[in-house]
Design an enzyme around this catalytic site. Structure first.
Site, mmCIF file in Angstrom:
data_model
loop_
_atom_site.group_PDB
_atom_site.id
_atom_site.type_symbol
_atom_site.label_atom_id
_atom_site.label_comp_id
_atom_site.label_asym_id
_atom_site.label_seq_id
_atom_site.Cartn_x
_atom_site.Cartn_y
_atom_site.Cartn_z
ATOM 1 N N LYS A 63 -1.308 -0.085 -2.867
ATOM 2 C CA LYS A 63 -1.104 -0.140 -4.317
ATOM 3 C C LYS A 63 -2.376 0.374 -4.987
ATOM 4 C CE LYS A 63 1.295 -3.032 -7.701
ATOM 5 N NZ LYS A 63 2.307 -2.080 -8.116
ATOM 6 N N LEU A 95 5.874 1.409 -1.262
ATOM 7 C CA LEU A 95 5.127 0.183 -1.481
ATOM 8 C C LEU A 95 6.047 -0.971 -1.076
ATOM 9 C CD1 LEU A 95 2.485 -1.027 -2.801
ATOM 10 C CD2 LEU A 95 3.981 -1.585 -4.705
ATOM 11 N N TYR A 98 -4.707 -2.370 -7.187
ATOM 12 C CA TYR A 98 -4.291 -3.273 -8.260
ATOM 13 C C TYR A 98 -3.062 -4.076 -7.868
ATOM 14 C CZ TYR A 98 -0.296 -0.307 -9.571
ATOM 15 O OH TYR A 98 0.890 0.370 -9.568
ATOM 16 N N HIS A 113 -18.550 12.069 -5.040
ATOM 17 C CA HIS A 113 -17.404 11.734 -4.192
ATOM 18 C C HIS A 113 -17.759 10.700 -3.130
ATOM 19 C CE1 HIS A 113 -15.248 14.973 -6.109
ATOM 20 N NE2 HIS A 113 -14.150 14.604 -5.450
ATOM 21 N N GLU A 149 11.605 5.764 -2.577
ATOM 22 C CA GLU A 149 11.529 4.711 -3.601
ATOM 23 C C GLU A 149 11.424 5.377 -4.964
ATOM 24 O OE1 GLU A 149 7.939 2.328 -3.495
ATOM 25 O OE2 GLU A 149 6.681 4.069 -3.113
HETATM 26 N N1 PLP Z 1 7.144 0.895 -5.590
HETATM 27 C C1 PLP Z 1 6.194 1.390 -6.402
HETATM 28 C C2 PLP Z 1 5.714 2.783 -6.205
HETATM 29 C C3 PLP Z 1 5.647 0.585 -7.439
HETATM 30 O O1 PLP Z 1 4.690 1.082 -8.234
HETATM 31 C C4 PLP Z 1 6.148 -0.727 -7.616
HETATM 32 C C5 PLP Z 1 5.633 -1.590 -8.673
HETATM 33 O O2 PLP Z 1 4.846 -1.211 -9.480
HETATM 34 C C6 PLP Z 1 7.150 -1.194 -6.753
HETATM 35 C C7 PLP Z 1 7.618 -0.356 -5.736
HETATM 36 C C8 PLP Z 1 7.687 -2.587 -6.875
HETATM 37 O O3 PLP Z 1 6.729 -3.533 -6.433
HETATM 38 P P1 PLP Z 1 6.786 -5.055 -6.843
HETATM 39 O O4 PLP Z 1 8.161 -5.548 -6.529
HETATM 40 O O5 PLP Z 1 5.761 -5.709 -5.997
HETATM 41 O O6 PLP Z 1 6.471 -5.127 -8.306
#
Ligand code: PLP
Length: 279
Positions: free
Chosen positions: A146, A203, A32, A101, A179
């Site tokens: 993501k 991410l 997503y 699965h 993060e």
């Molecule tokens: N890290 C994670 C785990 C996230 O779910 C998100 C955003 O949903 C981010 C970082 C930040 O990403 P972005 O700046 O692209 O919204």
């Protein structure tokens, strides 16, 4: 009006339905994106679509749409909604098939795009900052994807909620802070801006990318390298980034006051710099 596009169908979010056999529903088998539109213009659409493509490729979902088609569908749904300050969600699941699965290679992915009004963010979030907690990293090792499989993040957020905190930061066994459950984290240490490298542990956030660009243009000293929980606790400034709330100061971690309990000056400057990119 808030709108949903689902495999070519367009209507209200309440009326949009997927099959109980959707693999997203059964397995969280999908990817997503969350995007924002400012005054009717989608911010960093290309970057988001690129990340969607690389997430899909990483989980072996072959997208039947060209980037230009996805761009058109997303922009068209936004324009038909008439919403100017929008929160846009794009979701691709592997497809629909009786629950098993294993998945057939030729399954047709399902595409959902929703456009909603952006949630009002209280100005106090930026003027006062938020609290965060830390917790052991317990997610999988492909956090660069993501994925819609977000149960670990949901559990982390529940834990943060119970502690009266806005975010949970994940910490590896060696003390490295990766993060937040739904944000990237930056700290300022000895005047240097630090954030974890964009590897499989985080991410690669779109906001993270633009904040790094703003920092570069302001000639801020930046080190994209892992830092430890001890650095976080002693940081001059801590902030988190994400598409929805952009740049949010963190003033308390695990009950310990950060940076005198006030949002830091660099945090404010970087947020201002980011804001000027879409004004
Ligand atoms: N890290 C994670 C785990 C996230 O779910 C998100 C955003 O949903 C981010 C970082 C930040 O990403 P972005 O700046 O692209 O919204």
């Amino acid at each position: 009006m808030e709108l949903a596009y689902l495999n070519g169908w367009l209507g209200s979010l309440e009326e949009a339905h997927v099959s109980v056999n959707d693999r997203g529903y059964n397995f969280g088998d999908g990817v997503y994106e969350v995007l924002r539109a400012y005054d009717g213009v989608i911010f960093a659409l290309e970057e988001h679509l690129k990340r969607l493509e690389s997430s899909a490729a990483a989980v072996e979902i072959e997208l039947p749409w060209k980037p230009a088609q996805l761009k058109n569908i997303t922009e068209d749904t936004l324009s038909k909604s008439g919403i100017k300050e929008a929160l846009i969600y794009i979701q691709v699941t592997r497809g629909t098939a009786p629950r098993s699965h294993s998945s057939e290679a030729d399954m047709l992915p399902n595409l959902l795009v929703t456009v909603r009004n952006i949630i009002e963010i209280p100005p106090s979030l930026y003027s006062e900052g938020v609290k965060a907690i830390t917790m052991p990293e317990f997610r999988w090792q492909m956090c660069n994807i993501k994925s819609i499989s977000l149960q670990a993040s949901v559990l982390a957020k529940r834990r943060a909620d119970r502690a009266g905190a806005a975010e949970a930061f994940f910490v590896l066994p060696d003390g490295t802070v990766t993060e937040g459950a739904s944000s990237n984290i930056f700290i300022v240490k000895d005047g240097v801006l630090l954030t974890h490298p964009a590897d499989n542990r985080i991410l690669s956030g779109v906001l993270r990318h633009f904040v790094l660009k703003v920092a570069e243009s302001l000639e801020v000293k930046v080190r994209v390298e892992p830092f430890k929980i001890s650095d976080l606790m002693k940081a001059e400034e801590v902030f988190i980034t994400g598409t929805v709330a952009e740049v949010v100061p963190v003033v308390n971690v695990d009950g310990k006051i950060i940076g005198g309990g006030q949002p830091g000056p660099l945090t404010g400057l970087l947020h201002q710099g980011f804001t000027s990119l879409h004004e």
